[in-house]
Design a protein around this motif. Structure first.
Motif, PDB file in Angstrom:
ATOM      1  N   ASN A  73       9.651   8.902  -5.573  1.00 53.87           N
ATOM      2  CA  ASN A  73       8.978   8.074  -4.573  1.00 53.87           C
ATOM      3  C   ASN A  73       8.237   6.916  -5.220  1.00 53.87           C
ATOM      4  O   ASN A  73       7.577   7.089  -6.256  1.00 53.87           O
ATOM      5  CB  ASN A  73       7.987   8.907  -3.757  1.00 53.87           C
ATOM      6  CG  ASN A  73       8.677   9.940  -2.879  1.00 53.87           C
ATOM      7  OD1 ASN A  73       9.749   9.683  -2.336  1.00 53.87           O
ATOM      8  ND2 ASN A  73       8.071  11.112  -2.730  1.00 53.87           N
ATOM      9  N   LEU A  74       8.355   5.762  -4.614  1.00 56.81           N
ATOM     10  CA  LEU A  74       7.595   4.577  -5.016  1.00 56.81           C
ATOM     11  C   LEU A  74       6.854   4.061  -3.799  1.00 56.81           C
ATOM     12  O   LEU A  74       7.474   3.664  -2.811  1.00 56.81           O
ATOM     13  CB  LEU A  74       8.536   3.497  -5.564  1.00 56.81           C
ATOM     14  CG  LEU A  74       7.900   2.127  -5.841  1.00 56.81           C
ATOM     15  CD1 LEU A  74       6.881   2.224  -6.974  1.00 56.81           C
ATOM     16  CD2 LEU A  74       8.963   1.081  -6.159  1.00 56.81           C
ATOM     17  N   ASP A  75       5.532   4.074  -3.863  1.00 50.99           N
ATOM     18  CA  ASP A  75       4.707   3.660  -2.733  1.00 50.99           C
ATOM     19  C   ASP A  75       3.980   2.369  -3.067  1.00 50.99           C
ATOM     20  O   ASP A  75       2.975   2.368  -3.784  1.00 50.99           O
ATOM     21  CB  ASP A  75       3.695   4.768  -2.392  1.00 50.99           C
ATOM     22  CG  ASP A  75       2.965   4.513  -1.074  1.00 50.99           C
ATOM     23  OD1 ASP A  75       3.019   3.373  -0.583  1.00 50.99           O
ATOM     24  OD2 ASP A  75       2.341   5.460  -0.545  1.00 50.99           O
ATOM     25  N   ILE A  76       4.507   1.252  -2.576  1.00 47.08           N
ATOM     26  CA  ILE A  76       3.864  -0.051  -2.783  1.00 47.08           C
ATOM     27  C   ILE A  76       3.538  -0.685  -1.430  1.00 47.08           C
ATOM     28  O   ILE A  76       3.654  -1.893  -1.241  1.00 47.08           O
ATOM     29  CB  ILE A  76       4.749  -0.993  -3.627  1.00 47.08           C
ATOM     30  CG1 ILE A  76       6.166  -1.087  -3.046  1.00 47.08           C
ATOM     31  CG2 ILE A  76       4.792  -0.539  -5.074  1.00 47.08           C
ATOM     32  CD1 ILE A  76       7.032  -2.138  -3.735  1.00 47.08           C
ATOM     33  N   ARG A  77       3.100   0.163  -0.495  1.00 45.40           N
ATOM     34  CA  ARG A  77       2.660  -0.370   0.793  1.00 45.40           C
ATOM     35  C   ARG A  77       1.408  -1.206   0.645  1.00 45.40           C
ATOM     36  O   ARG A  77       1.134  -2.082   1.467  1.00 45.40           O
ATOM     37  CB  ARG A  77       2.436   0.784   1.776  1.00 45.40           C
ATOM     38  CG  ARG A  77       3.714   1.450   2.268  1.00 45.40           C
ATOM     39  CD  ARG A  77       3.432   2.669   3.105  1.00 45.40           C
ATOM     40  NE  ARG A  77       2.907   3.778   2.303  1.00 45.40           N
ATOM     41  CZ  ARG A  77       2.544   4.945   2.798  1.00 45.40           C
ATOM     42  NH1 ARG A  77       2.620   5.165   4.103  1.00 45.40           N
ATOM     43  NH2 ARG A  77       2.086   5.901   2.005  1.00 45.40           N
TER      44      ARG A  77
ATOM     45  N   ALA B 120      -3.949  -1.688  -3.975  1.00 45.90           N
ATOM     46  CA  ALA B 120      -4.140  -0.333  -4.508  1.00 45.90           C
ATOM     47  C   ALA B 120      -2.892   0.499  -4.229  1.00 45.90           C
ATOM     48  O   ALA B 120      -2.892   1.358  -3.351  1.00 45.90           O
ATOM     49  CB  ALA B 120      -5.383   0.313  -3.891  1.00 45.90           C
ATOM     50  N   PRO B 121      -1.786   0.241  -4.956  1.00 47.13           N
ATOM     51  CA  PRO B 121      -0.565   1.011  -4.724  1.00 47.13           C
ATOM     52  C   PRO B 121      -0.774   2.492  -4.988  1.00 47.13           C
ATOM     53  O   PRO B 121      -1.506   2.878  -5.910  1.00 47.13           O
ATOM     54  CB  PRO B 121       0.434   0.400  -5.713  1.00 47.13           C
ATOM     55  CG  PRO B 121      -0.409  -0.279  -6.744  1.00 47.13           C
ATOM     56  CD  PRO B 121      -1.650  -0.733  -6.044  1.00 47.13           C
TER      57      PRO B 121
ATOM     58  N   ASP C 186       6.530  -1.299   5.003  1.00 43.00           N
ATOM     59  CA  ASP C 186       5.247  -1.174   5.691  1.00 43.00           C
ATOM     60  C   ASP C 186       4.179  -1.738   4.768  1.00 43.00           C
ATOM     61  O   ASP C 186       4.408  -1.936   3.566  1.00 43.00           O
ATOM     62  CB  ASP C 186       4.964   0.294   6.027  1.00 43.00           C
ATOM     63  CG  ASP C 186       3.834   0.444   7.044  1.00 43.00           C
ATOM     64  OD1 ASP C 186       3.384  -0.579   7.583  1.00 43.00           O
ATOM     65  OD2 ASP C 186       3.405   1.585   7.276  1.00 43.00           O
ATOM     66  N   ARG C 187       3.007  -1.990   5.319  1.00 36.73           N
ATOM     67  CA  ARG C 187       1.898  -2.469   4.502  1.00 36.73           C
ATOM     68  C   ARG C 187       0.610  -1.847   4.998  1.00 36.73           C
ATOM     69  O   ARG C 187       0.436  -1.589   6.193  1.00 36.73           O
ATOM     70  CB  ARG C 187       1.786  -3.992   4.526  1.00 36.73           C
ATOM     71  CG  ARG C 187       1.674  -4.608   5.902  1.00 36.73           C
ATOM     72  CD  ARG C 187       1.390  -6.102   5.825  1.00 36.73           C
ATOM     73  NE  ARG C 187       0.074  -6.356   5.270  1.00 36.73           N
ATOM     74  CZ  ARG C 187      -0.250  -7.455   4.604  1.00 36.73           C
ATOM     75  NH1 ARG C 187       0.650  -8.387   4.407  1.00 36.73           N
ATOM     76  NH2 ARG C 187      -1.457  -7.623   4.130  1.00 36.73           N
ATOM     77  N   PHE C 188      -0.287  -1.577   4.037  1.00 30.51           N
ATOM     78  CA  PHE C 188      -1.585  -0.998   4.371  1.00 30.51           C
ATOM     79  C   PHE C 188      -2.611  -2.059   4.730  1.00 30.51           C
ATOM     80  O   PHE C 188      -3.427  -1.887   5.621  1.00 30.51           O
ATOM     81  CB  PHE C 188      -2.109  -0.173   3.196  1.00 30.51           C
ATOM     82  CG  PHE C 188      -1.549   1.225   3.153  1.00 30.51           C
ATOM     83  CD1 PHE C 188      -0.957   1.798   4.266  1.00 30.51           C
ATOM     84  CD2 PHE C 188      -1.619   1.978   1.991  1.00 30.51           C
ATOM     85  CE1 PHE C 188      -0.443   3.082   4.233  1.00 30.51           C
ATOM     86  CE2 PHE C 188      -1.113   3.262   1.946  1.00 30.51           C
ATOM     87  CZ  PHE C 188      -0.532   3.811   3.069  1.00 30.51           C
ATOM     88  N   GLU C 189      -2.599  -3.181   3.988  1.00 28.10           N
ATOM     89  CA  GLU C 189      -3.623  -4.189   4.208  1.00 28.10           C
ATOM     90  C   GLU C 189      -3.496  -4.824   5.582  1.00 28.10           C
ATOM     91  O   GLU C 189      -2.385  -5.080   6.063  1.00 28.10           O
ATOM     92  CB  GLU C 189      -3.530  -5.298   3.152  1.00 28.10           C
ATOM     93  CG  GLU C 189      -3.877  -4.850   1.749  1.00 28.10           C
ATOM     94  CD  GLU C 189      -2.643  -4.380   0.996  1.00 28.10           C
ATOM     95  OE1 GLU C 189      -2.767  -3.978  -0.160  1.00 28.10           O
ATOM     96  OE2 GLU C 189      -1.555  -4.403   1.600  1.00 28.10           O
ATOM     97  N   GLU C 190      -4.595  -5.065   6.224  1.00 29.65           N
ATOM     98  CA  GLU C 190      -4.591  -5.766   7.501  1.00 29.65           C
ATOM     99  C   GLU C 190      -4.914  -7.236   7.260  1.00 29.65           C
ATOM    100  O   GLU C 190      -5.801  -7.574   6.485  1.00 29.65           O
ATOM    101  CB  GLU C 190      -5.633  -5.171   8.455  1.00 29.65           C
ATOM    102  CG  GLU C 190      -5.320  -3.743   8.893  1.00 29.65           C
ATOM    103  CD  GLU C 190      -6.311  -3.237   9.907  1.00 29.65           C
ATOM    104  OE1 GLU C 190      -7.199  -4.031  10.296  1.00 29.65           O
ATOM    105  OE2 GLU C 190      -6.206  -2.071  10.307  1.00 29.65           O
ATOM    106  N   LEU C 191      -4.148  -8.097   7.928  1.00 31.47           N
ATOM    107  CA  LEU C 191      -4.424  -9.519   7.789  1.00 31.47           C
ATOM    108  C   LEU C 191      -5.733  -9.883   8.481  1.00 31.47           C
ATOM    109  O   LEU C 191      -6.053  -9.362   9.550  1.00 31.47           O
ATOM    110  CB  LEU C 191      -3.302 -10.343   8.415  1.00 31.47           C
ATOM    111  CG  LEU C 191      -1.945 -10.312   7.692  1.00 31.47           C
ATOM    112  CD1 LEU C 191      -0.956 -11.180   8.441  1.00 31.47           C
ATOM    113  CD2 LEU C 191      -2.102 -10.809   6.269  1.00 31.47           C
ATOM    114  N   THR C 192      -6.490 -10.773   7.860  1.00 34.41           N
ATOM    115  CA  THR C 192      -7.713 -11.283   8.474  1.00 34.41           C
ATOM    116  C   THR C 192      -7.327 -12.420   9.415  1.00 34.41           C
ATOM    117  O   THR C 192      -6.888 -13.488   8.971  1.00 34.41           O
ATOM    118  CB  THR C 192      -8.690 -11.796   7.398  1.00 34.41           C
ATOM    119  OG1 THR C 192      -8.977 -10.722   6.495  1.00 34.41           O
ATOM    120  CG2 THR C 192      -9.975 -12.296   8.041  1.00 34.41           C
TER     121      THR C 192
END
Length: 456
Positions: A257-261, A265-266, A308-314
């Motif tokens: 598994n590679l998690d770079i969402r 902070a991957p 997918d991405r974790f960060e939310e855009l401002t």
């Protein structure tokens, strides 16, 4: 006068029939350079996803005249919008063009265009995201079977940029299957075997051994598919496909598994994360071989990947948003950034054969760009891939010479040395049942069954 009209009508019908049967030959000639596999032909196209609309992790399989649709999406690194077109090619069970003309399997237009696209937003690497959902009002399917979706750059319709396989089924046969340990002693600890039972009550099958065939694929891979399986046992209103050793697969190992969402902070442990002009760059903590005879189970996507991405855009009230900017553009399809990912495999010693990254993001192929390179300074293999933010599965596979006469792409590599193969590994399987009635002109896909090695 009536005689003349009749002759004219007969002539027109003859011309129409000639064109009808000539179209497949012309289409085949035009597409001689096509690869009838899942493939991306140009470097500017990235992150090609193809699945059921609304189900990110799924087989590209829909029901004839059903409500299900398929979604194709990709990113284009070109600066300007391109006019991409697409078409369908109907195939037989062996993924060769069938004898049907487009008029016989497509109730809509023969060529469609991508009208759904938009530019990336607030990313280091600019791209244009394209999407296509079908069947739609322009492109409709009227025959079951195998299909190849071909995407062209409209600037040059003779050169494909993407090909993807998909299937359309008509539910005429009830299919049940089970995944079990192989009957062959040498495969008990390394392989998995699939047995099938197919109900034929709704079909008028006169000669099952001649008319019916089965195909089984593992984890949405076609490189190791078992095809052209003939029924082994005939019963009342049913046939069985039950062979010892013929419908068997390497169990392999759970995918890494590679998690770079998250680019900040991957979740996968990294040695370095840097911010570059055209995207992010990451180097992972070194992986190690797992071919030690010990199986360790954990959850994976069976080789697939999901963006997918974790960060939310401002979000700011810009002039663009004031003018009616839709918030759909702020999802990961348009806001996901790209990462130049460096994979590291510490083997301590160099092998006498090549190692490749392998998985859904390599289109399950041994591609030159995913070949690992030996680094003497760190006694490890190093490889790179440009990946969009998301959760990825991958294997390291070792190239080998295929057995004499083999045509399977999967015979070109082995799990030995790095990953290992275990009968306990969790894998997905899809069985496809094809029926070509005596006198029929194409292979109808009349039943399917999805199975899992961990589910009885």
């Amino acid at each position: 006068m009536n005689l003349t009209f009749s002759k004219l009508t007969l002539h027109l019908r003859s011309v129409a029939m000639l064109l009808l049967f000539a179209i497949p030959a012309l289409t085949q000639a035009q597409d001689e350079d096509l690869l009838f596999i899942d493939n991306t032909y140009v470097d500017n196209i990235k992150t090609v996803r193809f699945h059921l609309d609304g189900v990110l992790h799924s087989y590209p399989l829909i029901e004839l005249n059903g409500s299900g649709k398929l979604r194709l999406s990709f990113d284009d690194f070109n600066d300007e919008v391109r006019r991409y077109s697409y078409k369908f090619i109907h195939c037989d069970q062996d993924w060769q063009p069938s004898s049907l003309s487009p008029l016989e399997f497509n109730a809509g237009n023969t060529i469609g265009y991508f009208d759904d696209y938009d530019f990336s937003i607030r990313t280091l690497r600019d791209y244009i995201h394209y999407e296509l959902v079908f069947p739609n009002r322009d492109m409709q399917i009227s025959a079951s079977g195998n299909y190849l979706l071909v995407v062209y750059d409209d600037e040059d319709e003779t050169i494909p940029v993407i090909t993807r396989r998909f299937m359309v089924q008509e539910k005429l046969a009830g299919v049940t299957g089970r995944v079990m340990r192989p009957s062959i002693v040498d495969q008990i600890h390394t392989h998995q075997e699939v047995d099938l039972t197919v109900g034929t009550k709704q079909m008028q099958v006169r000669n099952p051994l001649r008319e019916l065939r089965a195909t089984v694929i593992q984890n949405n891979r076609w490189d190791n598919a078992v095809t052209g399986i003939v029924p082994s046992l005939l019963q009342n209103d049913a046939v069985r496909f039950d062979y010892q050793g013929q419908v068997s697969f390497f169990g392999g190992n759970e995918y890494r598994n590679l998690d770079i969402r998250s680019v900040r902070a991957p979740r996968t442990e990294m040695v370095s994360v840097t911010n570059e002009e055209d995207g992010y760059a990451m180097m992972m903590q070194a992986d190690r071989p797992r071919d030690n005879g010990t199986y360790l189970g954990y959850i994976d996507f069976n080789g697939d990947y999901i963006n997918d991405r974790f960060e939310e855009l401002t979000l700011q009230l810009t002039q663009e948003s004031q003018s009616g900017e839709t918030f759909d553009r702020f999802d990961y399809n348009y806001s996901g950034d790209y990462v130049r990912m460096t994979f590291v495999l510490a083997t301590n010693t160099k092998l006498d054969r090549d190692i490749y990254l392998f998985g859904g993001f390599t289109e399950n192929q041994l591609k030159p760009e995913y070949k690992m390179v030996w680094n003497t300074q760190i006694s490890a293999y190093v490889g790179q891939a440009v990946l969009k933010q998301g959760f990825y599965n991958y294997h390291y596979v070792v190239e080998q010479n295929p057995p004499p006469g083999s045509t399977k792409a999967s015979d070109r590599f082995t799990y030995d040395y790095i990953e290992g193969s275990f009968d306990e590994t969790e894998n997905d399987y899809l069985a496809l049942i094809y029926w070509r009635p005596i006198g029929g002109r194409y292979d109808r896909l009349v039943g399917t069954s999805q199975m899992n090695s961990n589910v009885d």
